[in-house]
Motif scaffolding. Structure first.
Motif, PDB file in Angstrom:
ATOM      1  N   ARG A 168       0.832  -1.201   0.000  1.00 20.01           N
ATOM      2  CA  ARG A 168       0.000   0.000   0.000  1.00 20.01           C
ATOM      3  C   ARG A 168       0.868   1.252   0.000  1.00 20.01           C
ATOM      4  O   ARG A 168       1.908   1.310   0.655  1.00 20.01           O
ATOM      5  N   ASP A 221      -7.369   1.834  -4.563  1.00 20.43           N
ATOM      6  CA  ASP A 221      -7.500   1.370  -3.180  1.00 20.43           C
ATOM      7  C   ASP A 221      -6.215   1.547  -2.382  1.00 20.43           C
ATOM      8  O   ASP A 221      -6.109   1.067  -1.254  1.00 20.43           O
ATOM      9  N   ARG A 273      -2.980   2.063  -7.508  1.00 20.35           N
ATOM     10  CA  ARG A 273      -4.382   1.709  -7.638  1.00 20.35           C
ATOM     11  C   ARG A 273      -5.250   2.588  -6.738  1.00 20.35           C
ATOM     12  O   ARG A 273      -4.784   3.175  -5.770  1.00 20.35           O
ATOM     13  N   ASP A 304      -7.437   4.692 -10.589  1.00 21.59           N
ATOM     14  CA  ASP A 304      -6.069   4.189 -10.749  1.00 21.59           C
ATOM     15  C   ASP A 304      -5.201   5.257 -11.409  1.00 21.59           C
ATOM     16  O   ASP A 304      -5.698   6.070 -12.195  1.00 21.59           O
TER      17      ASP A 304
END
Length: 399
Positions: free
Chosen positions: A3, A265, A263, A241
């Motif tokens: 992440r 997320d 991305r 994205d």
């Protein structure tokens, strides 16, 4: 999946100054790791290696305002931080390239007097870090992003994407060894995200088409662009994205492309595609995922210590930055989970993995360089709890 840190959403520049170089504890004795500076920027420090010394540059900010900063890092340690007399407005995306006769080129993006973002350069003498020429405007139109490739003799080749934001193109031109922009070599219409790679005596120009999103290539021969060729598709993107960049690397017989993605997320990914350098096409890209065998070592040809063997596996890597020069093996800086690592390719396949340091996040794809003794130099930007970034430098080789 890895992440992205929340710090990536911070504005490029606001407040803090820089610190001295504090040595960190490398995971292995072949890597010397230090903090070059602290600054509120997501990009890694710009780096160049000249005669065994490292030149580092970054965008600093303090009570004086925003400024370009630089320092020399030699065998005896870091030198004084110098503020360069290059009046900035909104500077970002710095890169350094070796010049000739004790100089380096500094390149960056910044706003002009009308607010349009342009590509600029300056020629700087070393080790005193005196500005000999600049700021010099390179792009004759607004610029979105750029790639730079040092050339023999001290000039630097640049490919910048820009023009009308809705219809960008890629322009290729040279900055000579005295820091002066020369005539444009060519312009590629409906193109974005350029990448430059030297393979033998040829310079390859890669880009993504604005029409079909695919990756294309042309080769520069005698300062002319040859016919363009579609190589392969690009990874799928959905709403939210973001493509960070396109990178290219080569080993002794293969060329590899790397797409760095953020991305929606918060996951960062790298996709890659490899094929023999004389193949007409590349296969569709796949995620860069690997597994390492700590009990088995490999020789890489670089002076970087113990490297574990690696093969395709289930552990994702992201923020990939391949070395921009070809050799028997291709080193690629990347983040693997909480680790900053070097991945090695040979013949377009995974060969090895080496952890440089653990417990660090990376805000943007790092910088990876080598020198004539096959040492590697790795720079990255890591978030801190105070909202600024540590600008890090790792140097391989016993010192």
């Amino acid at each position: 999946m890895q992440r992205l840190p929340n710090v990536l959403a911070l504005a490029l520049l606001i407040l803090t100054g820089v610190t001295g170089c504090a040595p960190a504890s490398p995971d292995q004795p072949f890597w010397n790791i230090m903090t070059v500076a602290q600054a509120e920027q997501s990009e890694p420090p710009a780096l160049a290696v000249v005669d065994g010394a490292v030149v580092a540059a970054w965008v600093g900010a303090d009570t004086r305002g925003v400024h370009h900063d630089a320092r020399m890092i030699g065998a005896d340690g870091p030198g004084e931080i110098m503020t360069l007399p290059l009046p900035p407005r909104q500077p970002r995306a710095q890169q350094l390239a070796p010049g000739s006769h004790g100089t380096v080129h500094l390149l960056w993006l910044d706003a002009d007097e009308d607010g349009a973002i342009r590509l600029y350069s300056a020629l700087i003498s070393i080790p005193d870090l005196t500005v000999l020429r600049g700021p010099t405007t390179i792009s004759d139109q607004p610029a979105l992003r750029y790639a730079a490739l040092p050339e023999p003799g001290g000039s630097v080749l640049v490919a910048w994407a820009g023009g009308h934001p809705a219809e960008p193109g890629v322009t290729i031109q040279r900055i000579d060894n005295e820091g002066r922009p020369t005539e444009q070599i060519g312009r590629i219409q409906a193109a974005n995200f350029p990448s430059l790679l030297r393979v033998g005596n040829d310079v390859h120009v890669f880009w993504l088409s604005e029409q079909d999103g695919a990756a294309y290539r042309t080769i520069i021969e005698n300062d002319h662009l040859q016919a363009s060729r579609r190589l392969t598709s690009s990874p799928n993107q959905t709403a939210g994205d973001r493509l960070l960049d396109l990178r290219a690397g080569a080993d002794r017989s293969y060329i590899s492309l790397f797409w760095n993605l953020a991305r929606a997320d918060g996951v960062c990914e790298t996709w890659f595609s490899s094929a023999a350098s004389d193949d007409l096409y590349l296969p569709p890209p796949t995620p860069l995922m690997l597994a390492a065998d700590a009990d088995s070592g490999v020789e890489t040809g670089f002076n970087s210590g113990i490297v574990s063997s690696a093969h395709a596996g289930d552990t994702p890597a992201c923020m990939a930055a391949p070395l921009s020069e070809s050799g028997d093996t291709l080193p690629i800086a990347a983040q693997i989970g909480p680790d900053m690592a070097i991945i090695y390719f040979r013949d377009g396949q995974l060969l090895g993995q080496q952890i440089v340091t653990s417990g660090t996040d990376v805000l943007r794809p790092p910088v990876l360089l080598s020198d004539g003794e096959r040492n590697l130099y790795l720079g990255w930007s890591a978030p801190t709890a105070t909202g600024v970034a540590d600008l890090m430098l790792a140097r391989s080789g016993a010192r």
